[in-house]
Design a protein around this motif. Structure first.
Motif, PDB file in Angstrom:
ATOM      1  N   LEU A 148      45.693 -15.295  66.081  1.00 37.12           N
ATOM      2  CA  LEU A 148      44.728 -16.037  66.721  1.00 37.12           C
ATOM      3  C   LEU A 148      45.532 -17.008  66.885  1.00 37.12           C
ATOM      4  O   LEU A 148      46.333 -18.338  67.693  1.00 37.12           O
ATOM      5  N   LEU A 149      46.608 -17.140  65.204  1.00 42.68           N
ATOM      6  CA  LEU A 149      48.163 -17.843  65.756  1.00 42.68           C
ATOM      7  C   LEU A 149      48.232 -17.705  66.904  1.00 42.68           C
ATOM      8  O   LEU A 149      49.224 -18.583  67.528  1.00 42.68           O
ATOM      9  N   LEU A 204      48.321 -17.663  69.689  1.00 39.68           N
ATOM     10  CA  LEU A 204      47.568 -18.040  70.925  1.00 39.68           C
ATOM     11  C   LEU A 204      48.497 -19.467  70.970  1.00 39.68           C
ATOM     12  O   LEU A 204      48.278 -19.999  72.463  1.00 39.68           O
ATOM     13  N   TYR A 205      48.770 -20.332  69.665  1.00 39.07           N
ATOM     14  CA  TYR A 205      49.310 -21.397  70.006  1.00 39.07           C
ATOM     15  C   TYR A 205      50.966 -21.482  69.721  1.00 39.07           C
ATOM     16  O   TYR A 205      50.835 -22.147  70.087  1.00 39.07           O
ATOM     17  N   PHE A 208      50.663 -28.333  65.503  1.00 39.09           N
ATOM     18  CA  PHE A 208      50.337 -28.264  66.271  1.00 39.09           C
ATOM     19  C   PHE A 208      48.839 -27.863  66.487  1.00 39.09           C
ATOM     20  O   PHE A 208      47.503 -27.974  65.803  1.00 39.09           O
ATOM     21  N   ILE A 209      48.959 -26.730  65.827  1.00 39.10           N
ATOM     22  CA  ILE A 209      47.966 -25.709  65.458  1.00 39.10           C
ATOM     23  C   ILE A 209      47.158 -25.789  64.248  1.00 39.10           C
ATOM     24  O   ILE A 209      45.947 -26.427  63.951  1.00 39.10           O
ATOM     25  N   HIS A 226      45.480 -30.052  65.657  1.00 40.55           N
ATOM     26  CA  HIS A 226      44.651 -30.492  66.978  1.00 40.55           C
ATOM     27  C   HIS A 226      43.829 -29.575  67.313  1.00 40.55           C
ATOM     28  O   HIS A 226      42.986 -29.819  68.218  1.00 40.55           O
ATOM     29  N   VAL A 227      44.519 -28.651  66.864  1.00 34.92           N
ATOM     30  CA  VAL A 227      43.200 -27.538  67.763  1.00 34.92           C
ATOM     31  C   VAL A 227      42.324 -27.051  66.058  1.00 34.92           C
ATOM     32  O   VAL A 227      42.842 -27.100  65.523  1.00 34.92           O
ATOM     33  N   GLU A 228      41.117 -27.070  66.553  1.00 38.82           N
ATOM     34  CA  GLU A 228      39.814 -26.782  66.251  1.00 38.82           C
ATOM     35  C   GLU A 228      39.674 -25.774  65.096  1.00 38.82           C
ATOM     36  O   GLU A 228      40.543 -24.689  65.563  1.00 38.82           O
ATOM     37  N   PHE A 229      39.144 -25.924  63.794  1.00 43.33           N
ATOM     38  CA  PHE A 229      39.277 -25.195  63.255  1.00 43.33           C
ATOM     39  C   PHE A 229      41.125 -24.168  63.064  1.00 43.33           C
ATOM     40  O   PHE A 229      41.451 -23.164  62.167  1.00 43.33           O
ATOM     41  N   ILE A 245      42.300 -20.807  60.006  1.00 39.08           N
ATOM     42  CA  ILE A 245      42.904 -20.165  60.707  1.00 39.08           C
ATOM     43  C   ILE A 245      44.534 -19.691  59.673  1.00 39.08           C
ATOM     44  O   ILE A 245      44.606 -18.999  58.823  1.00 39.08           O
ATOM     45  N   TYR A 256      33.136  -9.456  49.559  1.00 41.21           N
ATOM     46  CA  TYR A 256      32.513 -10.398  49.458  1.00 41.21           C
ATOM     47  C   TYR A 256      33.656 -11.259  48.459  1.00 41.21           C
ATOM     48  O   TYR A 256      33.939 -12.939  48.501  1.00 41.21           O
ATOM     49  N   LEU A 267      37.001 -12.355  50.110  1.00 40.02           N
ATOM     50  CA  LEU A 267      36.501 -13.493  51.145  1.00 40.02           C
ATOM     51  C   LEU A 267      35.968 -15.181  49.866  1.00 40.02           C
ATOM     52  O   LEU A 267      36.460 -16.102  51.051  1.00 40.02           O
TER      53      LEU A 267
END
Lengths: 156, 359
Positions: free
Chosen positions: B55-56, B58-59, B73-74, B77-80, B84, B247, B250
């Motif tokens: 995911l990281l 991507l930006y 920016f990540i 500006h990027v949602e969530f 991440i 879990y 997590l």
């Protein structure tokens, strides 16, 4: 119900199926709590793109008659045309067909998109080819001392 | 629905072998069983790293001019995006912690003894790779702290005899830590190390499935004496226990990511003065502190070189442990190995804390 028979009484939920449902719900909730942020994350954020309304293209003397120049207007290209009679015209240089960058053709005095052979006239109207809409026209003003004027392109 | 899909696949691929394997596989249950789950938690965190890392990507932009800004920016500006990134940073740290716990638990339970030598070797190599991930990933946000820590970290490689200078240049992609280093570390972090991990982890897991869980020598002795060791079905019992531990991991990870955001700091500037209290990530801290304590020359040898060679020897000893501890293969206790392990744990803990307090 006889002893040793594990059939549940009618209308009651068996312990096992209740726990199975709980487990399924837990896994589903976990998946959802993973996927929602991921979905939001991969959606590109709406950038506060600076809106450009005006751009100085250069001095009048830099542009010869019957030529065109592609310049930066905000984040997109614009086409500045100086016609044979010395007039300035400006349009977005983004073809309305599939976003290619258009150019000025001095031999026919038309605006041409090389990607699919779209042709526009000097008012931005489509003459031939696939473009569905005319090019957006910008206003051109000359500012400054006579002989030293800047060509200023603005969104109308 | 699932049954239909399975039947469709079964008809074409003949999954009876796999089905039988899953149905018959059991895991021994004894008082040390809890340590079996540490590897599972580590594996779970690897999964988190892969998912958040992709995911990281991507930006993120791997260049000196844009790396810091893209991370900024990540997270802003990027949602969530903040989530991440925090998950990736925290999970990376927890992963190394759990890998150490897993390593020492298998060490003290002598799980490396014959016939599981290769599982141990691939596991130790995986730990080194994970540390490589940590080292290369640390630089990627291109902030001040990481920049100088990488200068120091890559500089240490220069202490290796003969090939030291080459190693430094090789790691940095030049004489200094520059944008070239960033691009290089990026390539290492997202392509080279993941490829190595895929192979090592594949072999590691395959060996575990093939050979089954090791039981500690004490339990094995009871088994040999005729006692039956209780077994638990792998599916679904053991798998569900495993998931339960995931879990827990997590929950810890989410709490850390939510309440202790990972700082981005200031953008790296090669001409800025080095910030005070510069130190590497905690898992390198014990080594860092040791190097600081070694005098500049010991018996005519450069101190730094001595330290680095010492760590290399320790790493090799760790790697070949199953071949050194011959007694374990016969199920006999080996006090020296146990003592060495205890000393290693104490050394790591004490020097890590010392490194924190000294900085």
């Amino acid at each position: 119900m006889t002893t040793g028979d594990h059939q549940p009484a009618p209308g009651t939920v068996e312990r096992r199926s209740f726990l199975d449902a709980l487990l399924g719900f837990g896994l589903f909730a976990t998946a959802a709590s993973f996927l929602y942020p991921i979905w939001r994350y991969i959606t590109p954020p709406a950038l506060a793109e600076p809106v450009t309304d005006t751009v100085i293209a250069g001095k009048v003397s830099e542009f010869k008659a019957n030529t065109g120049a592609v310049l930066k207007f905000g984040t997109k290209p614009a086409l500045l045309v100086r016609t044979s009679d010395g007039q300035f015209k400006a349009f977005t240089a983004v073809c309305t067909h599939l976003d290619c960058t258009v150019q000025y053709k001095s031999d026919t005095s038309q605006i041409w998109c090389p990607c699919h052979n779209g042709l526009y006239d000097l008012s931005g109207h489509v003459i031939s080819g696939p473009p569905p809409r005319p090019l957006e026209a910008f206003t051109v003003n000359l500012r400054g001392e006579p002989g030293q004027e800047d060509v200023v392109i603005s969104r109308t | 629905m699932t049954q239909h899909v399975f039947a469709w696949l079964d008809e074409r691929l003949d999954l009876s072998g796999l089905r039988a394997f899953i149905a018959e596989k059991t895991v021994p249950k004894h008082r040390h069983s809890v340590w079996y789950y540490m590897g599972g938690i580590t594996l779970f965190l690897v999964g988190v790293q892969v998912a958040t890392g992709i995911l990281l990507l991507l930006y993120y932009r791997p260049s000196a001019g844009e790396a810091y800004e893209s991370v900024q920016f990540i997270v802003s500006h990027v949602e969530f995006g903040w989530l991440i990134r925090n998950l990736h940073s925290w999970s990376g740290n927890l992963l190394i912690l759990m890998a150490f716990v897993h390593l020492f638990s298998t060490f003290f339970l002598r799980a490396y003894r014959k016939p599981r030598e290769l599982t141990w070797v691939t596991g130790v190599l995986l730990l080194f790779v994970m540390m490589g991930f940590g080292f290369s990933g640390y630089l990627l946000p291109w902030n001040e702290l990481a920049f100088f820590a990488t200068k120091v970290g890559t500089g240490i490689a220069g202490a290796v005899p003969l090939v030291g200078d080459f190693l430094v240049r090789f790691l940095r992609g030049g004489d200094d830590v520059t944008g070239a280093t960033l691009t290089r570390f990026y390539g290492i972090h997202v392509a080279i190390l993941p490829a190595i991990t895929t192979v090592l982890l594949g072999v590691h897991l395959l060996l575990i499935q093939r050979q089954g869980m090791s039981v500690p020598p004490s339990v094995e002795k009871r088994e040999k004496a005729g006692e039956t060791i209780p077994q638990e079905p792998f599916f679904p019992n053991y798998v569900l226990h495993d998931v339960m531990w995931w879990y827990v991991a997590l929950a810890v990870l989410a709490a850390l990511a939510l309440f202790l955001p990972w700082e981005l700091g200031k953008k790296a500037d090669a001409f800025a003065s080095v910030p005070a209290g510069i130190r590497p990530e905690w898992y390198f801290l014990a080594m860092f502190q040791t190097l600081k304590l070694i005098p500049s020359h010991v018996l005519g040898i450069e101190g730094e070189m001595l330290g680095v060679m010492g760590f290399n020897v320790a790493a090799v000893l760790l790697l070949v442990m199953p071949f050194l501890d011959r007694r374990a293969a016969d199920g006999r206790p080996n006090r020296i190995v146990t003592l060495a392990g205890i000393l290693a744990v104490i050394y790591l803990i004490v020097f890590t804390i010392y490194g924190y307090l000294a900085a």
